[in-house]
Design a protein around this motif. Structure first.
Motif, short mmCIF file in Angstrom:
data_model
loop_
_atom_site.label_atom_id
_atom_site.label_comp_id
_atom_site.label_asym_id
_atom_site.label_seq_id
_atom_site.Cartn_x
_atom_site.Cartn_y
_atom_site.Cartn_z
N UNK A 195 0.84 -1.19 0.00
CA UNK A 195 0.00 0.00 0.00
C UNK A 195 0.88 1.25 0.00
N UNK A 196 0.50 2.30 -0.73
CA UNK A 196 1.28 3.54 -0.71
C UNK A 196 1.43 4.10 0.70
N UNK A 197 2.48 4.89 0.87
CA UNK A 197 2.79 5.54 2.14
C UNK A 197 3.08 4.53 3.24
N UNK A 198 3.78 3.45 2.88
CA UNK A 198 4.27 2.49 3.86
C UNK A 198 5.73 2.19 3.53
N UNK A 199 6.47 1.71 4.51
CA UNK A 199 7.86 1.32 4.27
C UNK A 199 7.93 0.18 3.27
N UNK A 200 6.94 -0.72 3.33
CA UNK A 200 6.93 -1.84 2.41
C UNK A 200 6.81 -1.36 0.96
N UNK A 201 6.07 -0.30 0.74
CA UNK A 201 5.94 0.29 -0.59
C UNK A 201 7.31 0.79 -1.06
N UNK A 202 8.00 1.50 -0.18
CA UNK A 202 9.34 1.99 -0.53
C UNK A 202 10.30 0.84 -0.78
N UNK A 203 10.22 -0.21 0.05
CA UNK A 203 11.12 -1.35 -0.12
C UNK A 203 10.82 -2.11 -1.41
N UNK A 204 9.57 -2.08 -1.83
CA UNK A 204 9.22 -2.73 -3.10
C UNK A 204 9.79 -1.94 -4.27
N UNK A 205 9.69 -0.64 -4.18
CA UNK A 205 10.23 0.22 -5.24
C UNK A 205 11.74 0.00 -5.40
N UNK A 206 12.44 -0.13 -4.27
CA UNK A 206 13.90 -0.28 -4.31
C UNK A 206 14.34 -1.73 -4.50
N UNK A 207 13.40 -2.67 -4.49
CA UNK A 207 13.73 -4.07 -4.70
C UNK A 207 14.08 -4.85 -3.45
N UNK A 208 13.98 -4.21 -2.27
CA UNK A 208 14.26 -4.93 -1.03
C UNK A 208 13.17 -5.94 -0.69
N UNK A 209 11.97 -5.70 -1.18
CA UNK A 209 10.86 -6.63 -0.95
C UNK A 209 10.23 -6.96 -2.30
N UNK A 210 9.94 -8.23 -2.51
CA UNK A 210 9.28 -8.68 -3.73
C UNK A 210 7.92 -9.25 -3.37
N UNK A 211 6.85 -8.63 -3.84
CA UNK A 211 5.51 -9.16 -3.51
C UNK A 211 5.31 -10.54 -4.10
N UNK A 212 4.47 -11.33 -3.43
CA UNK A 212 4.07 -12.61 -3.99
C UNK A 212 3.23 -12.40 -5.25
N UNK A 213 3.28 -13.36 -6.14
CA UNK A 213 2.31 -13.36 -7.23
C UNK A 213 0.95 -13.73 -6.65
#
Length: 349
Positions: A195-213
């Motif tokens: 979700x926008x405005x979360x650390x997970x969103x930022x980490x996804x943008x930078x590649x630190x977190x990869x969402x599940x399919x």
């Protein structure tokens, strides 16, 4: 069939001093502030105007960590809800909170109200996952909170998540088994949504977190679902409501689906029904007989489970036809069957 009405009063992020990497309650609930007492009263009255189609009603304080807000504010909301209970229009009260926001003082205070269910946002029973998500508590805190809740005689529910940072299928199976051992009254299963405005969103943008399919999220959730349901626990929600997209904000990844529960139950149904069909084919002489005459395979489920059997948008119907091309299928209702339990009858056309 009539069911119980749950009247949700969302108190987004109120009372929670922690910033979990995945959380933005304001966007999840499409609410940017807690409701005033007057607004909550009007919302409850609006819900109650449709109560005729339900057996009973409960007021539920969701969206934040209710027991983390000041006692004076809790009292205002609970006193308001109590008036509806006293009038007979509502049966009791539910609330959601964090495991580390449960203690003797809080539970003593809550004991003065008709609280029927306390839902705990546990998310995982893995300390590794809890630390990676900046959850702010450990698995030990979950057990401590539940022990206390049991002492005070409250029912409790457990919320779990799939696909959190550092979480593996093993961690999620472990959490499901821990849940069964604790025997909550209810359980909710949520795929991790970026979700926008979360650390997970930022980490996804930078590649630190990869969402599940979506397929991985559905499969992993289905394995948890089977364990928890087999343990006799009522799974009251699978996946977030479609209100998540109400703000129009972009979501990263593909784990959000408005029919996520049906997808999960469809995977379970397809696996189970194939096992039943294969077993019947082995027990009898219905394989591919010499005359190659087609088979009639009748599949039965109760009315609530029939959509899962057919599959989302008829997916299971198509997959079954491809797997057993020599058979014709009929999907039928059997009211005697429990939820997500199926029956097969095979014969010749």
């Amino acid at each position: 069939m009539k069911k119980k009405m749950i009247i949700p009063i969302f108190i987004p992020h109120n009372g929670c001093k922690n910033d979990c990497v995945f959380c933005n309650q304001r966007r999840i609930t499409a609410c940017d502030r807690p409701p005033t007492i007057e607004e909550a009263v009007q919302a409850i009255k609006n819900y109650l105007s449709t109560k005729s189609s339900y057996t009973s009603a409960s007021i539920a304080f969701y969206g934040g960590s209710f027991t983390g807000i000041p006692i004076s504010e809790q009292k205002e909301y609970l006193d308001m809800a109590l008036e509806f209970v006293a009038s007979g229009s509502v049966e009791n009260i539910h609330l959601s909170t964090r495991p580390d926001y449960i203690n003797d003082e809080i539970l003593t205070f809550l004991s003065g109200y008709p609280i029927e269910l306390i839902e705990l946002g546990c998310q995982s029973f893995s300390d590794k996952v809890l630390a990676a998500t900046n959850r702010g508590h450990t698995a030990s805190d979950i057990y401590t909170a539940i022990d206390l809740i049991k002492v005070y005689g409250f029912n409790f529910g457990i919320q779990l998540m799939i696909g959190l940072p550092e979480s593996t299928p093993y961690d999620e199976i472990f959490s499901a088994r821990c849940t069964v051992k604790l025997q909550p009254k209810t359980c909710r299963l949520y795929p991790t949504i970026v979700i926008p405005d979360t650390k997970l969103y930022d980490d996804t943008i930078t590649g630190l977190y990869k969402p599940l399919s979506l397929d991985d999220a559905v499969l992993r959730c289905s394995k948890m679902y089977k364990i928890i349901a087999k343990g006799g626990i009522d799974i009251i929600r699978v996946g977030l409501k479609s209100s998540l997209t109400a703000t129009g904000d972009p979501l990263l990844g593909n784990t959000f689906h408005p029919a996520f529960r049906q997808l999960v139950e469809g995977v379970i149904a397809y696996s189970d029904i194939c096992q039943l069909i294969d077993s019947e084919l082995k027990k009898n002489t219905y394989r591919l007989s010499d005359d190659r005459s087609p088979l009639l395979i009748q599949l039965f489920a109760n009315s609530r489970s029939l959509p899962a059997l057919v599959g989302h948008k008829g997916e299971n119907r198509l997959k079954l036809s491809n797997r057993y091309p020599y058979a014709q299928f009929k999907f039928k209702t059997d009211t005697t069957l429990p939820q997500l339990t199926f029956k097969v009858i095979i014969g010749k056309l």
